[in-house]
Design an enzyme around this catalytic site. Structure first.
Site, PDB file in Angstrom:
ATOM      1  N   SER A  46      50.639  41.680   9.075  1.00  0.00           N
ATOM      2  CA  SER A  46      49.894  42.929   9.237  1.00  0.00           C
ATOM      3  C   SER A  46      48.732  42.660  10.197  1.00  0.00           C
ATOM      4  CB  SER A  46      49.340  43.357   7.874  1.00  0.00           C
ATOM      5  OG  SER A  46      48.359  44.348   8.014  1.00  0.00           O
ATOM      6  N   TYR A  53      44.944  41.407  -0.494  1.00  0.00           N
ATOM      7  CA  TYR A  53      45.990  41.854   0.438  1.00  0.00           C
ATOM      8  C   TYR A  53      45.769  41.229   1.813  1.00  0.00           C
ATOM      9  CZ  TYR A  53      49.055  44.594   3.340  1.00  0.00           C
ATOM     10  OH  TYR A  53      50.041  44.945   4.242  1.00  0.00           O
TER      11      TYR A  53
HETATM   12  N1  LIG Z   1      53.183  50.451   5.662  1.00  0.00           N
HETATM   13  C1  LIG Z   1      52.151  49.859   6.269  1.00  0.00           C
HETATM   14  O1  LIG Z   1      51.161  50.501   6.671  1.00  0.00           O
HETATM   15  C2  LIG Z   1      52.194  48.378   6.529  1.00  0.00           C
HETATM   16  C3  LIG Z   1      51.358  47.862   7.539  1.00  0.00           C
HETATM   17  C4  LIG Z   1      51.372  46.493   7.792  1.00  0.00           C
HETATM   18  C5  LIG Z   1      52.197  45.663   7.050  1.00  0.00           C
HETATM   19  N2  LIG Z   1      52.997  46.188   6.059  1.00  0.00           N
HETATM   20  C6  LIG Z   1      53.829  45.250   5.294  1.00  0.00           C
HETATM   21  O2  LIG Z   1      55.189  45.532   5.539  1.00  0.00           O
HETATM   22  C7  LIG Z   1      55.960  45.218   4.386  1.00  0.00           C
HETATM   23  C8  LIG Z   1      56.809  46.421   4.020  1.00  0.00           C
HETATM   24  O3  LIG Z   1      55.937  47.495   3.754  1.00  0.00           O
HETATM   25  P1  LIG Z   1      56.464  48.996   3.622  1.00  0.00           P
HETATM   26  O4  LIG Z   1      55.440  49.843   4.254  1.00  0.00           O
HETATM   27  O5  LIG Z   1      57.869  49.089   4.037  1.00  0.00           O
HETATM   28  O6  LIG Z   1      56.326  49.150   2.026  1.00  0.00           O
HETATM   29  P2  LIG Z   1      57.173  50.043   1.007  1.00  0.00           P
HETATM   30  O7  LIG Z   1      57.654  51.276   1.674  1.00  0.00           O
HETATM   31  O8  LIG Z   1      56.340  50.150  -0.210  1.00  0.00           O
HETATM   32  O9  LIG Z   1      58.450  49.112   0.699  1.00  0.00           O
HETATM   33  C9  LIG Z   1      58.314  47.916   0.002  1.00  0.00           C
HETATM   34  C10 LIG Z   1      59.694  47.346  -0.274  1.00  0.00           C
HETATM   35  O10 LIG Z   1      59.536  46.167  -1.074  1.00  0.00           O
HETATM   36  C11 LIG Z   1      60.409  46.257  -2.202  1.00  0.00           C
HETATM   37  N3  LIG Z   1      59.871  45.497  -3.325  1.00  0.00           N
HETATM   38  C12 LIG Z   1      58.645  45.632  -3.897  1.00  0.00           C
HETATM   39  N4  LIG Z   1      58.520  44.783  -4.927  1.00  0.00           N
HETATM   40  C13 LIG Z   1      59.678  44.095  -4.994  1.00  0.00           C
HETATM   41  C14 LIG Z   1      60.182  43.080  -5.862  1.00  0.00           C
HETATM   42  N5  LIG Z   1      59.436  42.592  -6.870  1.00  0.00           N
HETATM   43  N6  LIG Z   1      61.430  42.573  -5.654  1.00  0.00           N
HETATM   44  C15 LIG Z   1      62.192  43.062  -4.639  1.00  0.00           C
HETATM   45  N7  LIG Z   1      61.771  44.014  -3.784  1.00  0.00           N
HETATM   46  C16 LIG Z   1      60.544  44.539  -3.972  1.00  0.00           C
HETATM   47  C17 LIG Z   1      60.489  47.755  -2.484  1.00  0.00           C
HETATM   48  O11 LIG Z   1      61.670  48.120  -3.172  1.00  0.00           O
HETATM   49  P3  LIG Z   1      61.783  48.346  -4.752  1.00  0.00           P
HETATM   50  O12 LIG Z   1      60.570  49.103  -5.197  1.00  0.00           O
HETATM   51  O13 LIG Z   1      63.063  49.110  -4.864  1.00  0.00           O
HETATM   52  O14 LIG Z   1      61.885  46.982  -5.347  1.00  0.00           O
HETATM   53  C18 LIG Z   1      60.580  48.302  -1.062  1.00  0.00           C
HETATM   54  O15 LIG Z   1      61.905  48.194  -0.591  1.00  0.00           O
HETATM   55  C19 LIG Z   1      54.972  44.809   3.294  1.00  0.00           C
HETATM   56  O16 LIG Z   1      54.902  43.405   3.242  1.00  0.00           O
HETATM   57  C20 LIG Z   1      53.642  45.369   3.798  1.00  0.00           C
HETATM   58  O17 LIG Z   1      52.566  44.594   3.347  1.00  0.00           O
HETATM   59  C21 LIG Z   1      53.019  47.525   5.792  1.00  0.00           C
END
Ligand SMILES: NC(=O)c1ccc[n+]([C@@H]2O[C@H](COP(=O)([O-])OP(=O)(O)OC[C@H]3O[C@@H](n4cnc5c(N)ncnc54)[C@H](OP(=O)(O)O)[C@@H]3O)[C@@H](O)[C@H]2O)c1
Length: 294
Positions: free
Chosen positions: A144, A157
Site C-alpha cells: 500500500s 495497518y
Molecule cells: N482497497 C484499498 O483502498 C487498498 C489500498 C491499498 C492496499 N490494499 C490492500 O489490498 C489487499 C486487498 O484489499 P481489498 O481492497 O481487495 O480488500 P477487500 O475487498 O476487503 O478483500 C479482502 C479479501 O481478503 C479475503 N480475506 C480476508 N480475510 C481472510 C482470511 N482470513 N482468509 C482468507 N481470505 C481472507 C476476503 O475474502 P473473505 O472475506 O471471503 O475471506 C477478500 O477476498 C489488502 O491487503 C489491502 O490491505 C487495499
C-alpha cells in the site's frame, strides 16, 4: 494431470472473493492459466469462478481461512490433488483497522498481524522454494502507499504494509537471476469493501485522496509482475503521495497524518470515556497527553 502425467502451472489468488484479489484473478485468467481462487466465502468464490469460466478461462475454488492451522498445507494438498502447482501466488487477503492503538481491541489488532503479516509470509515462504526449483513464476504481494510512512490512528495497518513492502523487495533482490519474481503492489485508496470495513472511508485523509478502480490496479499489478518489476505503484496520485511521504520530514508528516486520520468522535486513548477532541485533544493538545487536572 496432463496427458504426459505432469502437473500444470496455476495462479493461486488468496483473497479472491472480492476487491483487488478478484480483479487480479480475472486479469490473470485472460492470460490462459488455471486460476485457483481462495478466500473464506465459498459462495462469492463460486460467482468469481463462474465469471472466469464464462469468459473462457479455467477456475478452481478453495474456501479457506488462511488464519486456520494448516491452511497453507490444505492449499498445497488441493493443488496436488488437482494436478496443479503454484506458479504464481497472489497475496491479496488483508484488512485494516482505524482508531487509537490503545483503544482498538487487542484481538482484532493481533488478528491483523496474523493475516497481513504472518499468513502472507507463511504462504510466500512455503510456495517460493518450489518456484525457485522450477526456475519460474513468482509472488505478487499487496502492499500500500501506507508502507512508506508510519500511520498514527492506523498504526498496525501501516506497519503491516511496511513489512509487506520490505519483505517483498528483499525477496525480489534475493531471487534475482533465479527466474522467479516477487512484486510488491502499493496502491492508494481503491474502491473496494476494504475502505468501509477498515473505517478508512470515514477519515479525512482517505476522503481527499482519489480512489482507483480495482480493475485498473489489477491490470497494473499483473503487467508489472510479468515485466519482473520489484514495485508497482498504480496511478499518479499514489506516486505523488509516496513522493510526499518520503520527502517530508517525519516531524511534520506524522502529526499531519495523525490529524487527518483521527476523528473527533473517537474515544480518547486516556480512557476517560469522552471523545478525543473534548478530552486530550482539546486546546491544541494533539498528542493525546491528558491535560493536568482535567
Ligand atoms: N482497497 C484499498 O483502498 C487498498 C489500498 C491499498 C492496499 N490494499 C490492500 O489490498 C489487499 C486487498 O484489499 P481489498 O481492497 O481487495 O480488500 P477487500 O475487498 O476487503 O478483500 C479482502 C479479501 O481478503 C479475503 N480475506 C480476508 N480475510 C481472510 C482470511 N482470513 N482468509 C482468507 N481470505 C481472507 C476476503 O475474502 P473473505 O472475506 O471471503 O475471506 C477478500 O477476498 C489488502 O491487503 C489491502 O490491505 C487495499
Amino acid at each position: 494431470m496432463t496427458p504426459g502425467g505432469q502437473q500444470r502451472p496455476a495462479v493461486v489468488v488468496v483473497g479472491a472473493s472480492r476487491g483487488i484479489g478478484k480483479a487480479i484473478a480475472e486479469v490473470a485468467a485472460r492470460d490462459g492459466a488455471p486460476i485457483v481462487l481462495a478466500a473464506r466465502s465459498a459462495e462469492a468464490l463460486a460467482t468469481v469462478a463462474d465469471n472466469i469460466r464464462k469468459a473462457g478461462g479455467e477456475a478452481f475454488t478453495v474456501p479457506l481461512d488462511v488464519l486456520a492451522d494448516d491452511a497453507a498445507r490444505d492449499l498445497e494438498r488441493f493443488l496436488s490433488a488437482n494436478s496443479l502447482f503454484c506458479d504464481v501466488l497472489v497475496n491479496s487477503a488483508g484488512y485494516g483497522l482505524r482508531g487509537g492503538a490503545t483503544v482498538l481491541p487487542l484481538e482484532e489488532q493481533l488478528g491483523l498481524v496474523d493475516l497481513n503479516i504472518r499468513a502472507l509470509a507463511e504462504l510466500t515462504l512455503r510456495l517460493l522454494p518450489g518456484m525457485v526449483a522450477r526456475r519460474r513464476g513468482g509472488v505478487i504481494n499487496l502492499g500500500s502507499v501506507a508502507s512508506f510512512t508510519p500511520g498514527p490512528y492506523m498504526a498496525l495497518y501501516y506497519a503491516s504494509k511496511g513489512f509487506v513492502r520490505s519483505f517483498s523487495e528483499a525477496l525480489h533482490e534475493e531471487l534475482r537471476r533465479t527466474g522467479v519474481t516477487v512484486t510488491c503492489v502499493a496502491p492508494g485508496p481503491v474502491s473496494t469493501e476494504f475502505l468501509a470495513t477498515s473505517g478508512a472511508n470515514r477519515v479525512a485523509l482517505f476522503k481527499v485522496l482519489p480512489k482507483l478502480e480495482s480493475d485498473y490496479v489489477a491490470e497494473k499489478a499483473w503487467r508489472g509482475f510479468k515485466a519482473g518489476r520489484r514495485l508497482v505503484i498504480p496511478g499518479l496520485s499514489a506516486k505523488l503521495t509516496i513522493l510526499l511521504a518520503t520527502l517530508v520530514p517525519s516531524a511534520i508528516m506524522l502529526p499531519l497524518i495523525g490529524r487527518l486520520q483521527r476523528r473527533s468522535k473517537d474515544p480518547c486513548p486516556c480512557g476517560s470515556g469522552k471523545n478525543f477532541t473534548a478530552c486530550c485533544g482539546a486546546r491544541g493538545n494533539s498528542r493525546g497527553i491528558p491535560a493536568q487536572g482535567r
